[in-house]
Design an enzyme around this catalytic site. Sequence first.
Site, short mmCIF file in Angstrom:
data_model
loop_
_atom_site.label_atom_id
_atom_site.label_comp_id
_atom_site.label_asym_id
_atom_site.label_seq_id
_atom_site.Cartn_x
_atom_site.Cartn_y
_atom_site.Cartn_z
N THR A 1 3.58 0.48 -16.71
CA THR A 1 4.91 0.40 -16.11
C THR A 1 5.94 -0.28 -17.00
O THR A 1 7.14 -0.15 -16.75
CB THR A 1 4.83 -0.33 -14.76
N CYS B 1 10.54 -14.06 -4.38
CA CYS B 1 9.46 -14.58 -5.23
C CYS B 1 10.00 -15.18 -6.52
O CYS B 1 9.31 -15.95 -7.19
CB CYS B 1 8.42 -13.50 -5.51
N CYS C 1 0.87 -1.17 0.00
CA CYS C 1 0.00 0.00 0.00
C CYS C 1 0.90 1.21 0.00
O CYS C 1 2.12 1.11 -0.04
CB CYS C 1 -0.92 -0.01 1.22
N CYS D 1 4.83 -14.33 -2.01
CA CYS D 1 5.40 -13.22 -1.24
C CYS D 1 4.69 -13.12 0.10
O CYS D 1 3.46 -13.15 0.16
CB CYS D 1 5.23 -11.91 -2.00
N CYS E 1 15.56 -8.10 -2.41
CA CYS E 1 14.83 -9.31 -2.04
C CYS E 1 14.33 -9.96 -3.33
O CYS E 1 13.48 -9.40 -4.02
CB CYS E 1 13.66 -8.99 -1.11
N CYS F 1 12.55 -4.90 -1.97
CA CYS F 1 11.77 -5.77 -2.84
C CYS F 1 12.07 -5.50 -4.31
O CYS F 1 11.93 -4.36 -4.79
CB CYS F 1 10.29 -5.55 -2.56
N ASP G 1 6.37 -6.88 -21.12
CA ASP G 1 5.75 -6.58 -19.83
C ASP G 1 6.84 -6.60 -18.76
O ASP G 1 7.89 -7.23 -18.94
CB ASP G 1 4.65 -7.59 -19.49
N ASP G 2 6.57 -5.91 -17.64
CA ASP G 2 7.57 -5.82 -16.59
C ASP G 2 7.72 -7.12 -15.82
O ASP G 2 8.80 -7.48 -15.36
CB ASP G 2 7.23 -4.67 -15.62
#
Length: 420
Positions: A253, A399, A2, A349, A396, A206, A312-313
């Site tokens: 993005t 994932c 968030c 995650c 990190c 992250c 795509d990212d």
Amino acid sequence: MCGIGGAWGEGAGGVVRRMAPWLMHRGHEGVGYAYQRGGGVAIGEPPDDTEAALVHTRYSTSGPYGAQLQPVVAKYRDLELALVFNGTVVNYKRLGVEAPAFDGEALAKALAREMWERGVEEGVVSLYSRIVGAVSLIALTPWGILAVRDPRGIRPLAYRHYHGGVAFASEDVAMGGGEEVPPGLAILYGKRLVMWKIPPGEGRLCALEYVYFAHHASTLGGMLVQDVRRALGEALAEGEDAAIDVVTYVPETARTAASAYAAKLGLPLVEAVVKSRYAGRIFITPPHARNPPDAFRVVEELVAGRSVAVVDDSLIRGTNIKTIVRLLRDAGARAVHVRIASPPVRWPCFFGMDFQTRRELAAYGRDVEGVRAYIGADTLRYLPIEAFRRVLGPACYACFTGEYPVEIDVQAAEAEAARG
């Protein structure tokens, strides 16, 4: 995940209200505020002249979807506080709080109790020593505004001084600039000014913040996010061997990576995939509201009869890219080559993203060929993990690799993180 913000000083209410639009890329299920009123705190939009205020833009990773659950007000004995945080507390049911509804409630109540019983500094250190997950928080306390950066730096936090006060936010772009709070640093600003460290304090931001989540104009880990995405796109172009006519991308993005990828290959970048500006970020939208066919359109004139690379990212659930591959084919593309500017996401995650089980991931149980077939592309290439690490440096990567920055039982964490 968030967006969080807070301010202490003259005009703090107006400061946090101006932050809100610049944090909504981190969460758009709702915007919540808290502010100092009299001797306590209140939930609601703050007046301009309040001396202390908080803002939260919600992307739910715990608790019910579609509800604005932060800021949280908690009281223990005579200590009342309001709190917003960014991250996830996997073991929130074991923080010693009776029947918490979600991790934010447990965190706020446990923080109030620990600070009452141990004092501010020792209370914060004691709480963080018990958390499994990742938490950056901002709280209004009787002594001032408290800001704590996640001890491993997984979740970001920045600050900026302004005309006699201080502001904190998830990203510096929300404040029009600023400096990063170092990992594991706690700051109390107001009636008292004190800073202290929370071990271990090792920076592991992250990786998905760089790839997708953060605003391209923010600085994270000392690097401008758009520069990182440009480097990822250039790395993605290395070794490209498909016959490609044009390059397009999944808005928004992936644009920087796609532009760099196309430039490196000497290919035209076309705005073939368009997205409704009112659709929001589909990845952070609650499951019942994700509807990519309504969000995307393809400009037929730019792709008909052509071999198209769509960049795509990241590819996590595959929700968007499956739709876009189909739309490109329907528009007459001769071939569709999907290129992902990050490695396969194969692990859940537990630090602030809402994919906390392996079964929801497109790459779980599938090799690259299996994912290619699942999304319907002619070819699929990911950025190799080695190239990814070279661009990002210390981060990190859990994932992508399954190597978590804390010892974690994945199966148990999946069960504990599951929504009741």
